[in-house]
Motif scaffolding. Structure first.
Motif, short mmCIF file in Angstrom:
data_model
loop_
_atom_site.label_atom_id
_atom_site.label_comp_id
_atom_site.label_asym_id
_atom_site.label_seq_id
_atom_site.Cartn_x
_atom_site.Cartn_y
_atom_site.Cartn_z
N TRP A 74 30.57 63.05 66.83
CA TRP A 74 30.27 61.87 66.03
C TRP A 74 31.53 61.35 65.34
N SER A 75 31.54 60.06 65.07
CA SER A 75 32.59 59.47 64.25
C SER A 75 32.19 59.63 62.78
N VAL A 76 33.00 60.38 62.02
CA VAL A 76 32.65 60.72 60.64
C VAL A 76 33.83 60.44 59.72
N THR A 77 33.55 59.73 58.63
CA THR A 77 34.55 59.49 57.59
C THR A 77 33.92 59.82 56.24
N LEU A 78 34.65 60.57 55.42
CA LEU A 78 34.19 60.90 54.08
C LEU A 78 35.17 60.31 53.07
N CYS A 79 34.64 59.59 52.08
CA CYS A 79 35.47 59.03 51.01
C CYS A 79 35.02 59.61 49.67
N ASP A 80 35.98 59.79 48.76
CA ASP A 80 35.66 60.14 47.39
C ASP A 80 36.41 59.18 46.47
N TYR A 81 36.31 59.43 45.16
CA TYR A 81 37.01 58.58 44.20
C TYR A 81 38.49 58.93 44.25
N GLY A 82 39.18 58.29 45.18
CA GLY A 82 40.60 58.58 45.32
C GLY A 82 41.13 58.51 46.73
N GLY A 83 40.26 58.66 47.73
CA GLY A 83 40.76 58.63 49.09
C GLY A 83 39.67 58.72 50.12
N CYS A 84 40.06 58.50 51.38
CA CYS A 84 39.14 58.61 52.52
C CYS A 84 39.76 59.56 53.54
N TYR A 85 38.88 60.28 54.25
CA TYR A 85 39.34 61.32 55.15
C TYR A 85 38.53 61.26 56.45
N LEU A 86 39.22 61.38 57.57
CA LEU A 86 38.55 61.47 58.85
C LEU A 86 37.97 62.87 58.98
N GLY A 87 36.68 62.95 59.29
CA GLY A 87 36.03 64.24 59.35
C GLY A 87 35.66 64.73 57.96
N ILE A 88 35.34 66.01 57.86
CA ILE A 88 34.91 66.61 56.59
C ILE A 88 35.94 67.66 56.17
N PRO A 89 36.76 67.36 55.15
CA PRO A 89 37.72 68.36 54.67
C PRO A 89 37.00 69.53 53.98
N SER A 90 37.75 70.59 53.72
CA SER A 90 37.17 71.75 53.03
C SER A 90 36.94 71.48 51.56
N GLY A 91 37.71 70.55 50.99
CA GLY A 91 37.54 70.21 49.58
C GLY A 91 38.70 69.38 49.07
N LYS A 92 38.48 68.72 47.94
CA LYS A 92 39.50 67.87 47.34
C LYS A 92 39.25 67.76 45.84
N VAL A 93 40.26 67.29 45.12
CA VAL A 93 40.13 66.90 43.72
C VAL A 93 40.17 65.38 43.67
N MET A 94 39.16 64.76 43.06
CA MET A 94 39.13 63.31 42.97
C MET A 94 40.15 62.81 41.95
N ASP A 95 40.48 61.52 42.04
CA ASP A 95 41.26 60.89 40.99
C ASP A 95 40.44 60.89 39.70
N PRO A 96 41.10 60.88 38.52
CA PRO A 96 40.35 60.85 37.26
C PRO A 96 39.42 59.63 37.18
N VAL A 97 38.18 59.88 36.77
CA VAL A 97 37.17 58.83 36.68
C VAL A 97 37.13 58.30 35.25
N PRO A 98 37.39 57.01 35.03
CA PRO A 98 37.40 56.46 33.67
C PRO A 98 36.01 56.50 33.03
N PRO A 99 35.95 56.38 31.69
CA PRO A 99 34.65 56.31 31.01
C PRO A 99 33.81 55.15 31.55
N SER A 100 32.51 55.35 31.60
CA SER A 100 31.54 54.34 32.05
C SER A 100 31.70 54.00 33.53
N ALA A 101 32.49 54.76 34.27
CA ALA A 101 32.61 54.57 35.72
C ALA A 101 31.96 55.76 36.41
N HIS A 102 32.08 55.83 37.72
CA HIS A 102 31.50 56.97 38.42
C HIS A 102 32.38 57.39 39.58
#
Length: 230
Positions: A74-102
């Motif tokens: 399958w074609s799979v892309t995973l994004c978090d608050y900070g970046g996008c990755y082809l496939g499913i990585p083992s883990g990441k740290v997101m960019d800092p999330v400001p107050p009242s954001a998500h």
């Protein structure tokens, strides 16, 4: 006696200070498990948000993959608050999330003909606060979409990769279809109506990267991925 009492009081205060329970710093929405049905060669987009509950502080989130049964074809892309990755990585740290954001985890999947149920699960927690850990899951039931396959064959898109113009060729029966260009985060870049025959779409201004061309026709939706390269 007074000396012993003072030592005892200090010990109690130290214990209480060291065992302070940290409040939950984020809320999961819409739920810890998101499900979707996808047809072969059709794209599905799912998002789980992590709302920052800290009124004045940024939220630092980390995630790790627990299990992944998504088909390797399958074609799979995973994004978090900070970046996008082809496939499913083992883990990441997101960019800092400001107050009242998500923060978020956003999964984009395009199944091929290797259909069936599949899922991927993650642990998510605030950095330095393991008590805040939650488990979230994306669950997909991929079905054979014969109609979608036939529809996709009627829509020609070229060249791919594209540099200046992306051309679409539609049969007469698909005239009036609505074309939407999206990035892999699901944000709409542009949209327009396509006529029958060949239509050229200027993509010069797009930054290099992968995009989705979504065509809403009278007979269904066609999603095609293309690459913009200078």
């Amino acid at each position: 006696m007074k000396y012993k009492f003072t030592l005892t009081l200090l010990a109690i205060l130290a214990f209480l200070g060291g065992s302070t329970i940290q409040a939950q710093s984020f809320a999961v929405s819409p739920s810890n498990t998101v499900t979707a049905t996808a047809y072969s060669n059709d794209q599905v987009l799912m998002t789980i948000n992590f709302d920052n509950l800290l009124p004045q502080d940024t939220l630092n989130l980390e995630w790790a993959t627990i299990s992944n049964s998504l088909k390797s074809s399958w074609s799979v892309t995973l994004c978090d608050y900070g970046g996008c990755y082809l496939g499913i990585p083992s883990g990441k740290v997101m960019d800092p999330v400001p107050p009242s954001a998500h923060g978020f985890l956003k999964l984009t999947v395009t199944p091929d003909n290797n259909v069936g149920p599949a899922s991927v699960s993650f642990r998510v927690w605030e950095v330095g606060n393991t008590a805040s850990e939650v488990t979230v899951t994306f669950s997909i039931d991929a079905l054979t979409g014969v109609g979608s396959l036939e529809l996709a064959k009627q829509v020609d898109m070229f060249p791919n990769p594209a540099t200046r113009n992306l051309s679409f060729h539609l049969p007469e029966k698909l005239a009036g279809s609505e074309l939407t260009i999206l990035n892999l985060q699901g944000a709409v870049i542009s949209n327009r109506t396509l006529a029958a025959g060949q239509t050229e779409v200027d993509v010069t201004a797009l930054p290099n990267g992968s995009y989705i061309a979504r065509l809403e026709t009278k007979n269904g939706t066609v999603n095609k991925r293309f690459l913009k390269m200078n």
